[in-house]
Design a protein around this motif. Structure first.
Motif, mmCIF file in Angstrom:
data_model
loop_
_atom_site.group_PDB
_atom_site.id
_atom_site.type_symbol
_atom_site.label_atom_id
_atom_site.label_comp_id
_atom_site.label_asym_id
_atom_site.label_seq_id
_atom_site.Cartn_x
_atom_site.Cartn_y
_atom_site.Cartn_z
ATOM 1 N N PHE A 77 0.915 -1.275 -0.142
ATOM 2 C CA PHE A 77 -0.135 0.149 -0.129
ATOM 3 C C PHE A 77 0.863 1.121 0.314
ATOM 4 O O PHE A 77 0.352 2.114 -0.208
ATOM 5 C CB PHE A 77 -0.878 -0.410 0.734
ATOM 6 N N ALA A 78 2.388 1.100 0.855
ATOM 7 C CA ALA A 78 2.357 2.651 1.065
ATOM 8 C C ALA A 78 3.438 2.405 -1.207
ATOM 9 O O ALA A 78 3.184 3.920 -1.336
ATOM 10 C CB ALA A 78 3.847 2.581 1.607
ATOM 11 N N ALA A 79 3.619 1.339 -1.330
ATOM 12 C CA ALA A 79 4.125 2.113 -2.245
ATOM 13 C C ALA A 79 3.173 2.038 -3.559
ATOM 14 O O ALA A 79 3.503 3.019 -4.993
ATOM 15 C CB ALA A 79 4.622 0.562 -3.189
ATOM 16 N N PHE A 80 2.088 1.482 -3.102
ATOM 17 C CA PHE A 80 1.015 2.598 -4.399
ATOM 18 C C PHE A 80 0.533 3.406 -3.868
ATOM 19 O O PHE A 80 -0.024 4.368 -4.891
ATOM 20 C CB PHE A 80 -0.578 0.717 -4.150
ATOM 21 N N GLU A 81 0.371 4.260 -3.007
ATOM 22 C CA GLU A 81 -0.070 5.855 -2.279
ATOM 23 C C GLU A 81 1.461 6.258 -2.995
ATOM 24 O O GLU A 81 1.306 7.208 -3.657
ATOM 25 C CB GLU A 81 0.014 5.651 -1.039
ATOM 26 N N PRO A 88 -5.832 5.138 3.570
ATOM 27 C CA PRO A 88 -6.241 5.748 4.463
ATOM 28 C C PRO A 88 -4.887 6.922 4.579
ATOM 29 O O PRO A 88 -4.033 5.558 4.300
ATOM 30 C CB PRO A 88 -6.306 5.457 5.207
ATOM 31 N N ASN A 89 -4.895 7.819 4.181
ATOM 32 C CA ASN A 89 -3.790 8.460 4.329
ATOM 33 C C ASN A 89 -2.943 8.920 5.856
ATOM 34 O O ASN A 89 -2.852 9.844 6.270
ATOM 35 C CB ASN A 89 -4.607 10.464 3.869
ATOM 36 N N GLN A 90 -2.326 7.705 5.735
ATOM 37 C CA GLN A 90 -0.990 7.688 6.627
ATOM 38 C C GLN A 90 0.221 7.976 6.844
ATOM 39 O O GLN A 90 0.969 8.619 6.840
ATOM 40 C CB GLN A 90 -1.063 6.338 7.165
ATOM 41 N N PHE A 91 0.472 8.112 4.893
ATOM 42 C CA PHE A 91 1.785 8.384 4.559
ATOM 43 C C PHE A 91 1.912 9.723 4.112
ATOM 44 O O PHE A 91 3.285 10.383 3.981
ATOM 45 C CB PHE A 91 1.891 7.876 2.812
#
Length: 166
Positions: free
Chosen positions: A39-43, A122-125
């Protein structure tokens, strides 16, 4: 055929019943990390895509606005059209000058894209961050007029009689 008995000093193999839950425990440890990185890479790919689209949108908006007869609303509509193609919303676009006339020497488009409203996960990054892009495009009218003046001066010198030093 009979199996030989194990001696006391030979290592005992773990029984199958003691290893049954190991795969589930390993998955429980590794899966959250795997999903986090996915999900980090996706975001981050999404943020890069928004950034590049914003670069293109401010450039195209400047081009649309600097054309003779265009208005600030034309430039803003072009920027919004390009950002909408990516599904980006809540874009703040400012055009300077707000009133464009034929003699306007340059136009500046500034765009701010809040990442909170444009995140797939979810905008944790990217919580609380924005992408800001600004571009100023100058009209060629002033430069063309300078060239015309230089050509006129050159032609005037060429038409004037040359002095002879006798």
């Amino acid at each position: 055929m009979r199996r030989p008995l194990r001696s006391a000093d030979s290592p005992a193999r773990p029984s199958r019943t003691r290893r049954q839950g190991a795969a589930a425990v390993e998955f429980a440890i590794v899966a959250p990390l795997l999903f986090f990185f996915f999900f980090a890479a996706f975001e981050f790919c999404r943020v890069a895509m928004i950034r590049h689209t914003a670069d293109n949108a401010v450039y195209e908006a400047c081009r649309a606005g600097i054309i003779p007869g265009a208005t600030a609303l034309d430039a803003q509509a072009e920027a919004q059209r390009i950002m909408a193609s990516l599904g980006v919303n809540n874009v703040n676009i400012s055009i300077t000058p707000s009133s464009i006339v034929r003699e306007t020497p340059e136009i500046t488009v500034r765009m701010e894209v809040p990442l909170d409203a444009n995140s797939f996960v979810p905008n944790q990054f990217v919580a609380g961050k924005s992408i800001i892009r600004e571009l100023t495009l100058r009209s060629l009218k002033k430069r063309i007029n300078q060239f015309k003046e230089e050509i006129a001066r050159y032609e005037a010198r060429a038409d004037s009689p040359t002095r002879s030093g006798s």
